[in-house]
Design a protein around this motif. Structure first.
Motif, PDB file in Angstrom:
ATOM      1  N   GLY A  16       0.828  -1.205   0.000  1.00 34.30           N
ATOM      2  CA  GLY A  16       0.000   0.000   0.000  1.00 34.30           C
ATOM      3  C   GLY A  16       0.855   1.245   0.000  1.00 34.30           C
ATOM      4  O   GLY A  16       2.084   1.180   0.144  1.00 34.30           O
ATOM      5  N   HIS A  17       0.210   2.363  -0.173  1.00 35.16           N
ATOM      6  CA  HIS A  17       0.894   3.654  -0.151  1.00 35.16           C
ATOM      7  C   HIS A  17       1.583   3.848   1.208  1.00 35.16           C
ATOM      8  O   HIS A  17       1.172   3.252   2.198  1.00 35.16           O
ATOM      9  CB  HIS A  17      -0.145   4.745  -0.378  1.00 35.16           C
ATOM     10  N   THR A  20      -0.002   4.088   5.200  1.00 39.51           N
ATOM     11  CA  THR A  20      -1.356   3.545   5.332  1.00 39.51           C
ATOM     12  C   THR A  20      -1.466   2.672   6.578  1.00 39.51           C
ATOM     13  O   THR A  20      -2.563   2.326   6.992  1.00 39.51           O
ATOM     14  CB  THR A  20      -1.769   2.727   4.085  1.00 39.51           C
ATOM     15  N   LEU A 103      -3.926  -5.376   0.655  1.00 38.65           N
ATOM     16  CA  LEU A 103      -3.685  -4.021   0.148  1.00 38.65           C
ATOM     17  C   LEU A 103      -4.335  -3.032   1.104  1.00 38.65           C
ATOM     18  O   LEU A 103      -5.558  -2.999   1.237  1.00 38.65           O
ATOM     19  CB  LEU A 103      -4.279  -3.887  -1.255  1.00 38.65           C
ATOM     20  N   VAL A 105      -5.547   0.544   2.332  1.00 46.65           N
ATOM     21  CA  VAL A 105      -5.961   1.832   1.800  1.00 46.65           C
ATOM     22  C   VAL A 105      -6.336   2.709   2.990  1.00 46.65           C
ATOM     23  O   VAL A 105      -6.999   2.255   3.932  1.00 46.65           O
ATOM     24  CB  VAL A 105      -7.158   1.665   0.838  1.00 46.65           C
ATOM     25  N   ILE A 111      -7.561   6.320  -2.335  1.00 44.57           N
ATOM     26  CA  ILE A 111      -6.587   5.794  -3.290  1.00 44.57           C
ATOM     27  C   ILE A 111      -5.486   6.827  -3.502  1.00 44.57           C
ATOM     28  O   ILE A 111      -5.764   7.998  -3.733  1.00 44.57           O
ATOM     29  CB  ILE A 111      -7.264   5.461  -4.637  1.00 44.57           C
ATOM     30  N   THR A 115      -0.945   3.318  -4.230  1.00 46.68           N
ATOM     31  CA  THR A 115      -2.010   2.308  -4.255  1.00 46.68           C
ATOM     32  C   THR A 115      -2.085   1.736  -5.669  1.00 46.68           C
ATOM     33  O   THR A 115      -2.155   0.525  -5.868  1.00 46.68           O
ATOM     34  CB  THR A 115      -3.380   2.942  -3.908  1.00 46.68           C
ATOM     35  N   GLU A 116      -2.055   2.638  -6.628  1.00 53.06           N
ATOM     36  CA  GLU A 116      -2.129   2.232  -8.034  1.00 53.06           C
ATOM     37  C   GLU A 116      -0.911   1.382  -8.397  1.00 53.06           C
ATOM     38  O   GLU A 116      -1.005   0.394  -9.108  1.00 53.06           O
ATOM     39  CB  GLU A 116      -2.126   3.465  -8.943  1.00 53.06           C
ATOM     40  N   TRP A 119      -1.178  -2.041  -6.833  1.00 51.31           N
ATOM     41  CA  TRP A 119      -2.234  -2.783  -7.524  1.00 51.31           C
ATOM     42  C   TRP A 119      -1.648  -3.360  -8.818  1.00 51.31           C
ATOM     43  O   TRP A 119      -1.856  -4.527  -9.158  1.00 51.31           O
ATOM     44  CB  TRP A 119      -3.436  -1.879  -7.823  1.00 51.31           C
ATOM     45  N   ILE A 131      -8.525  -6.221   0.309  1.00 53.00           N
ATOM     46  CA  ILE A 131      -8.294  -4.797   0.562  1.00 53.00           C
ATOM     47  C   ILE A 131      -8.700  -4.502   2.004  1.00 53.00           C
ATOM     48  O   ILE A 131      -9.753  -4.955   2.457  1.00 53.00           O
ATOM     49  CB  ILE A 131      -9.129  -3.941  -0.402  1.00 53.00           C
TER      50      ILE A 131
END
Ligand SMILES: Nc1nc2c(ncn2[C@@H]2O[C@H](COP(=O)(O)OP(=O)(O)OP(=O)(O)O)[C@@H](O)[C@H]2O)c(=O)[nH]1
Ligand SMILES: [Mg+2]
Length: 698
Positions: A16-17, A20, A103, A105, A111, A115-116, A119, A131
């Motif tokens: 994840g970012h 998070t 993942l 978030v 998002i 995150t992108e 993914w 998620i």
């Protein structure tokens, strides 16, 4: 230590970012499963998986760490990955070891750029994923808004399997939408929950969400669909395996909720991973090559196969030495096994194999197909190598990572440290696959290259802390080049007749520009032996050497052709050295006519930023002589593509960080050389003049 079979193992990567809450959640899960005796906190520097000094100090993950939770009959291997853009190569490299992902978030931010990115990694490596909307306790946390964003971005197969009970400071538990039960968590952070009836005000929403989940599961399974039509629902005993199957096949992305810092949701998450996420055996087989660059072969992920293991990470421990983290893809790995390193054709003894809990290791007698382990002190095994049974060679593919984007010149602070520095750096290179160490042949500087400024700074900090070597970092010299824009035609003559043996070499050469990237071309156009054949290479050599020293500012001259078309020689006095000097003189005279100029390296830059920053980014790039090539939306972000001189990019990382509060990310790649604008070229030439003058004339 209990021995686990593949079907009772889960290898799950938390991705994840940045920020998070991955590392925090790992500590919460471990505490809930009684693997550790307190709830470790990132903010106090007591988390299990951010144990490195650099991580404790900076409060974010820099490298991948492992942990495990024994939960019922299942062992859950947790792979904590960094979410910070410049350490994403670490994350990607470790995903080989995972069979599925969690993942995370952020319940407030939703998002984000990484995150992108993660993914995309999950797609690339075919990982089923759950998620988790995390940090549900924060002010302005919203399950609904975050879910909506996820469904807009990733589609209707993103389906809640839980609902939060309360939000923000009232977040106190979860509703399990499969079993239709509520779980209320203790406020003391134990991570333990009490089962309860669904609160009345959530009943309707829970019913609706349950139906949506049931329908989604039925959609992918004919038998369940029939059952659903006949009975209007699917009983739990069929729903559980049905959902598990859909997750495995990546037709459903289940959504759960948590708050790692308060340890809310942990028990449900552990159960969810054990019950629904795939085991390593669910993949059935793994692909490898029969030899390096050879044919693809498949290996069953099973205990009955010959043993094979892939090293996905190496840690340089100043005390334990080299520690290799590996995944057993097939067979049973026994402690003290003698395995072959197929990539290096050597044999390795795996003494004291173990499993990893943050910074500690526990010894195990054996590890079964699908499990993850570690071993210290392998002789010459590095990340990306495959070890295995000698009689059944297989080469698991190495992960291809991006190239470094930025280089700094480094110098040890104390003179005697050069040797120590290079040994220590080589150990760090084993650990960090994106770090590069090199010597610039042109500037003679030692260069340390990485994904971004902070990546290089962290490495320098590790050098000091772990190996007690202090270095200074400087912006590297930019590798400019020189070239010509016009033709030249001149004589180069070297003649010396002082006493005894003389020296005589004489050549006529023409120079002309070539296209960018063409390098150097030498054409021998001598007819009738004006220069004897054996002296012609000497002329060429003289020109190459002179070109390497540069004409304007000491940078190599490139992209030109030399035509040697005439000359003369002396029977006695001509020699190779004389013709070399003649070539060099001829070249310099030609340069006077050929309109020499400087070339500078231009990078292709791709920057992904939250939409609302794109204006600032473009303005900043324009100020850096950048040429915007394009801009496109991607999720809630914008991808800006531009070409920017390298010289303008050295300080870019820190600018970008301050512009976007650390949320930006960018990739750079050197793409071509272009002519330096005159004003800047003048400055560079002026700066080099004195040095260039000294070297004149032999
Ligand atoms: N309020 C609240 N804060 C949290 C929660 N989880 C984590 N945090 C805080 O968020 C910050 C980041 O947490 P980390 O666990 O380090 O996040 P991460 O995802 O591992 O971040 P990277 O390692 O940089 O990718 C820390 O200050 C945590 O204390 C949560 O559930 N609620
Ligand atoms: Mg972390």
């Amino acid at each position: 230590m209990k021995i686990y079979e593949g079907e009772n193992i889960r290898n799950i990567a938390l991705v994840g970012h940045g920020d998070t809450g991955k590392t925090q959640l790992v500590s919460a899960l471990l505490f809930t499963a009684s693997m550790v005796n307190r709830l470790g906190k990132v903010d106090d520097g007591t988390s299990v998986t951010d144990f490195d000094e650099e991580e404790i100090q900076r409060k974010f993950s820099i490298s991948v760490s492992l942990a495990y939770a024994e939960w019922g009959k299942t062992k859950i291997n947790l792979v904590d990955t960094p979410g910070y853009n410049i350490f994403m190569h670490e994350t990607e490299a470790a995903l080989v070891a995972a069979d599925c992902a969690m993942l995370l978030v952020h319940a407030v931010a939703g998002i984000e750029v990484q995150t992108e990115k993660v993914w995309g990694f999950c797609e690339k490596y075919g990982l089923p994923r759950a998620i988790v909307i995390n940090q549900m306790d924060r002010d302005r946390a919203s399950f609904e808004r975050t879910l909506e964003a996820l469904r807009t971005e990733y589609g209707r197969t993103v389906v809640p399997v839980q609902l939060p009970i309360g939000e923000e400071k009232n977040f106190s538990g979860v509703v399990d939408l499969v079993r239709m039960k509520a779980y209320l968590y203790d406020a003391d952070g134990s991570g333990k929950a009490k089962e309860a009836e669904i609160p009345a005000d959530l009943q309707e929403a829970a019913n609706k969400a349950h139906d949506a989940l049931v329908e989604m599961v039925a959609e992918g399974n004919d038998k369940l669909m029939e059952e659903f039509f006949e009975q209007g629902t699917i009983p739990v005993e069929h729903l559980v395996p049905g959902l598990r199957q859909e997750i495995l096949q990546r037709r459903i992305y289940p959504v759960a909720v948590a708050a790692g810092v308060l340890n809310i949701g942990s028990e449900n998450l552990l159960n969810f991973v054990a019950d629904y996420m795939p085991s390593p055996l669910d993949r059935r087989e793994v692909e490898g090559l029969d030899r390096e660059g050879g044919e693809t072969v498949k290996r069953k992920i099973a205990d009955s196969e010959p043993v094979s293991a892939y090293v996905f990470k190496t840690v340089a421990d100043p005390f334990a030495g080299r520690v290799s983290y590996f995944k057993v893809f097939s067979g049973i790995l026994k402690n003290e096994a003698n395995l072959t390193n197929f990539n290096r054709g050597s044999s390795e003894r795996l003494s004291h194999i173990g499993i990893v809990q943050g910074k500690t290791q526990a010894a195990v007698a054996e590890l079964h197909a699908g499990d993850i382990g570690a071993v210290a002190k392998l002789k010459d095994t590095l990340t990306g190598d495959t070890l295995g049974d000698k009689s059944a060679a297989i080469f698991y593919p190495k992960v291809k990572l991006a190239e470094p984007a930025i280089s700094f010149a480094i110098e040890p602070k104390s003179r005697g440290d050069e040797d120590k520095l290079s040994t220590a750096i080589h150990r760090m290179l084993e650990e960090d696959q994106l770090l590069r160490f090199s010597r610039d042949p042109q500037t003679k500087e030692f260069l340390l290259s990485g994904a971004g400024q902070q990546h290089v700074e962290v490495s320098v900090s590790k050098l000091k802390r772990r190996f007690n070597i202090e270095v200074t970092l400087k912006a590297p010299k930019i590798p400019y080049r020189e070239t010509i824009r016009a033709k030249g035609d001149a004589q180069g003559k070297h003649k010396k007749q002082t006493g005894g043996h003389g020296q005589y070499g004489d050549c006529w050469i023409k120079v002309e520009p070539l296209v960018r990237g063409a390098g150097f071309e030498f054409v021998n156009d001598i007819f009738g032996g004006a220069i004897p054949r054996n002296f012609i290479p000497a002329v060429e050599k003289g020109i190459i050497e002179a070109a390497a020293k540069g004409y304007l500012a000491g940078y190599p001259v490139v992209d030109f052709r030399v035509i040697l078309y005439d000359g003369s020689y002396h029977d006695v006095d001509s020699s190779e050295i004389a013709f070399k000097l003649a070539g060099s003189k001829g070249f310099k005279k030609c340069m006077e006519q050929a309109k020499p100029c400087l070339l500078e390296p231009i990078m292709n830059v791709e920057i992904t930023v939250p939409e609302n920053y794109s204006g600032d980014i473009m303005g900043n790039l324009n100020g850096r002589r950048g040429r915007i090539q394009g801009m496109e939306p991607k999720g809630g972000s914008t991808v800006v593509k531009a070409q920017v001189p390298l010289a303008e990019m050295l300080s870019y990382a820190s600018d970008l960080t301050s512009m976007t509060q650390g949320r930006g990310t960018y990739a750079m790649e050197m793409s071509h050389y272009d002519i330096v604008p005159q004003m800047i070229a003048d400055k560079i030439v002026a700066a080099h003049k004195p040095a260039a003058a000294e070297e004149e004339e032999e």
